[in-house]
Design a protein around this motif. Sequence first.
Motif, PDB file in Angstrom:
ATOM      1  N   VAL B 111       0.837  -1.194   0.000  1.00 51.83           N
ATOM      2  CA  VAL B 111       0.000   0.000   0.000  1.00 51.83           C
ATOM      3  C   VAL B 111       0.877   1.250   0.000  1.00 51.83           C
ATOM      4  N   ALA B 112       0.248   2.357  -0.351  1.00 53.70           N
ATOM      5  CA  ALA B 112       0.964   3.639  -0.369  1.00 53.70           C
ATOM      6  C   ALA B 112       0.099   4.709   0.262  1.00 53.70           C
ATOM      7  N   VAL B 113       0.763   5.591   1.016  1.00 54.02           N
ATOM      8  CA  VAL B 113       0.067   6.756   1.561  1.00 54.02           C
ATOM      9  C   VAL B 113       0.594   8.008   0.859  1.00 54.02           C
ATOM     10  N   PHE B 114      -0.176   9.088   0.946  1.00 51.06           N
ATOM     11  CA  PHE B 114       0.152  10.273   0.154  1.00 51.06           C
ATOM     12  C   PHE B 114       0.256  11.485   1.063  1.00 51.06           C
ATOM     13  N   GLY B 115       1.478  11.837   1.428  1.00 49.40           N
ATOM     14  CA  GLY B 115       1.702  12.958   2.327  1.00 49.40           C
ATOM     15  C   GLY B 115       2.103  14.233   1.598  1.00 49.40           C
ATOM     16  N   SER B 116       2.280  15.276   2.358  1.00 52.41           N
ATOM     17  CA  SER B 116       2.641  16.570   1.789  1.00 52.41           C
ATOM     18  C   SER B 116       3.828  17.169   2.524  1.00 52.41           C
ATOM     19  N   ALA B 117       4.724  17.774   1.754  1.00 46.81           N
ATOM     20  CA  ALA B 117       5.862  18.460   2.363  1.00 46.81           C
ATOM     21  C   ALA B 117       5.499  19.869   2.805  1.00 46.81           C
ATOM     22  N   THR B 118       4.313  20.330   2.439  1.00 46.08           N
ATOM     23  CA  THR B 118       3.952  21.713   2.772  1.00 46.08           C
ATOM     24  C   THR B 118       2.654  21.778   3.570  1.00 46.08           C
ATOM     25  N   GLU B 119       2.540  22.837   4.328  1.00 45.29           N
ATOM     26  CA  GLU B 119       1.349  23.087   5.142  1.00 45.29           C
ATOM     27  C   GLU B 119       0.114  23.303   4.260  1.00 45.29           C
ATOM     28  N   THR B 120       0.255  24.154   3.248  1.00 43.30           N
ATOM     29  CA  THR B 120      -0.921  24.513   2.451  1.00 43.30           C
ATOM     30  C   THR B 120      -1.481  23.313   1.695  1.00 43.30           C
ATOM     31  N   PHE B 121      -0.586  22.520   1.095  1.00 43.44           N
ATOM     32  CA  PHE B 121      -1.082  21.386   0.332  1.00 43.44           C
ATOM     33  C   PHE B 121      -1.636  20.300   1.260  1.00 43.44           C
ATOM     34  N   ALA B 122      -1.068  20.166   2.457  1.00 42.67           N
ATOM     35  CA  ALA B 122      -1.631  19.235   3.439  1.00 42.67           C
ATOM     36  C   ALA B 122      -3.079  19.631   3.741  1.00 42.67           C
ATOM     37  N   GLN B 123      -3.281  20.913   3.932  1.00 45.36           N
ATOM     38  CA  GLN B 123      -4.641  21.377   4.245  1.00 45.36           C
ATOM     39  C   GLN B 123      -5.576  21.202   3.059  1.00 45.36           C
ATOM     40  N   ARG B 124      -5.088  21.523   1.871  1.00 48.19           N
ATOM     41  CA  ARG B 124      -5.975  21.474   0.700  1.00 48.19           C
ATOM     42  C   ARG B 124      -6.237  20.051   0.229  1.00 48.19           C
ATOM     43  N   ASN B 125      -5.224  19.210   0.293  1.00 48.80           N
ATOM     44  CA  ASN B 125      -5.366  17.872  -0.271  1.00 48.80           C
ATOM     45  C   ASN B 125      -5.786  16.847   0.775  1.00 48.80           C
ATOM     46  N   LEU B 126      -5.368  17.064   2.029  1.00 47.27           N
ATOM     47  CA  LEU B 126      -5.624  16.061   3.072  1.00 47.27           C
ATOM     48  C   LEU B 126      -6.615  16.555   4.106  1.00 47.27           C
ATOM     49  N   ASN B 127      -6.931  17.830   4.053  1.00 52.47           N
ATOM     50  CA  ASN B 127      -7.814  18.424   5.052  1.00 52.47           C
ATOM     51  C   ASN B 127      -7.236  18.258   6.463  1.00 52.47           C
ATOM     52  N   ARG B 128      -5.930  18.303   6.540  1.00 57.52           N
ATOM     53  CA  ARG B 128      -5.199  18.189   7.799  1.00 57.52           C
ATOM     54  C   ARG B 128      -4.076  19.216   7.759  1.00 57.52           C
TER      55      ARG B 128
END
Lengths: 319, 319
Positions: B111-128
Amino acid sequence: MGPLPAVVPVEGLPSRVTIYEVGPRDGLQNEKTAIPTATKAELIARLLDAGLSPVEATSFVHPRWVPQLADAADLETLLAERLGDVARDLPVLVPNERGLDRALDLGLAHVAVFGSATETFAQRNLNRSYDEQFAMFEPVVTRAKDAGATVRAYVSMCFGDPWEGRVPIEQVVTAGRRLLDLGADQLSLGDTIGVGTAGHVTALVAAFVEAGVDVDRLALHFHDTYGQALANTLAGLHAGVTTYDASAGGLGGCPYAQSATGNLATEDLLWMLDGLGIEHGVDLAKVVATSVWLSGEIGKESPSAVVRALGAGTAAAGA
Amino acid sequence: MGPLPAVVPVEGLPSRVTIYEVGPRDGLQNEKTAIPTATKAELIARLLDAGLSPVEATSFVHPRWVPQLADAADLETLLAERLGDVARDLPVLVPNERGLDRALDLGLAHVAVFGSATETFAQRNLNRSYDEQFAMFEPVVTRAKDAGATVRAYVSMCFGDPWEGRVPIEQVVTAGRRLLDLGADQLSLGDTIGVGTAGHVTALVAAFVEAGVDVDRLALHFHDTYGQALANTLAGLHAGVTTYDASAGGLGGCPYAQSATGNLATEDLLWMLDGLGIEHGVDLAKVVATSVWLSGEIGKESPSAVVRALGAGTAAAGA
């Protein structure tokens, strides 16, 4: 304009490179659309204004072979009116002595000849054998030098040839050496069908250096037919080459491949150079705006990734 | 098929690399055309037959967010019928525990998870928030590992972010280290908007190595938005990275850029690797034929230079 790459240099690469802009000649000679002479003059003026230098203006080839550049004399007149003395510094391609006569009559300071690394392409493109081409170029180069002009020699099919397949490196070095021995100042080593890859670039440049050719006399001319142009440029930078041919907006295409892509796009090259912190003296936004403008003039979308990504914003900004 | 590149290796590069094929998941999730589930299964079977491995099959994401992959369960059923046990070896993206439950119920091994290196994209893409994403991934990674599955962690926006601009290298290393500390086996470092250049790649990989991360645990995921993907891959090879994400035919595109180009095309990567003499175990002609076939199915020309240059001939040969 949109984002720009972060600047992260790589140790050992050149600190500055020259982009030799071939769009108005090599690009337009392969475009099917008829382009007004005034549009060509405007293109050249815009590219110069963006900081590109040199900009190869046209070719004094017989109109029967390249009808797209049949207006070469009219273009030179327009350029002289518009740019004054600067027009004389724009290189032109001269396929033979007749072409050279025209260039010298106009007092042009830089000419280029177009040779072949392979027998088949020499016969098909020059109507000469591989050996005979040098006899044809000899008086062109000698007379140009005697008149005080510099001479660039293109060597085409340096990596692969559509009829002969892989081209041996020694054969390319021999062709290049013979052109330098005639008096050419610079060689432009062309991957005319775009098949070369990074290791091949490294090996080719190393072979020239080993043969006693100063790396500063080499230029690299890549086509993006198989998507390799920019990776090959990176290999060229690692090998110490400081002159790269490119075409604004990726103008032109290789007639021997089915791909829409031909010359390396100046903008894609600029993006990489900017990221590597390598100086080039060119304003990327102005080149993108020029390519967007030209796309409108010729009714064809640019194949350059950078132009596609930034183009809309730049066009708006320029409006 | 047409010409092939001459093989000229470069000293110091890896002798073999793994191509992690993301077309069926990352490519198709960004295509606007609705694609039948049977076509997706056929695509995956063809890519496996061409020698690609791994091939990421789909994403167990909520259909509300990625309607293109709403058929994930049906696709897995089809794949199990067609491929047997091999289907269990195809990695899938699991955005959260709910997605992981579905993957584990099917007995999937990767399996694969999809994280973000940035705050803004974490919020926009992960809602976290950037920090909250790790809390979300913690039980996913732990439970996957406990069930015997391997975990890949994507780190997106590793070079630039459309809202934040340049992304500091330390921030990327921190995000990657936290995902590895949770138990992830591999990191896929993504240039989601394609702005990165070669020196940035070199520096990013070096920073991970300096932080104690084995280079074999890194994969690189480049987008061709600014034409840099293959040059960046060459930089990655020089830095010793041996896993590269690519998408057959250049499927998919980044929704944050206007360019037609998105993922690095598998075929363009294969061309360079073949030229460099780097083993990969993939049959280029079969991948090209697959992309030509898929182009017909989805009614959209491939942006891959190699597919465009070789495609017509291959389609004819495959007919």
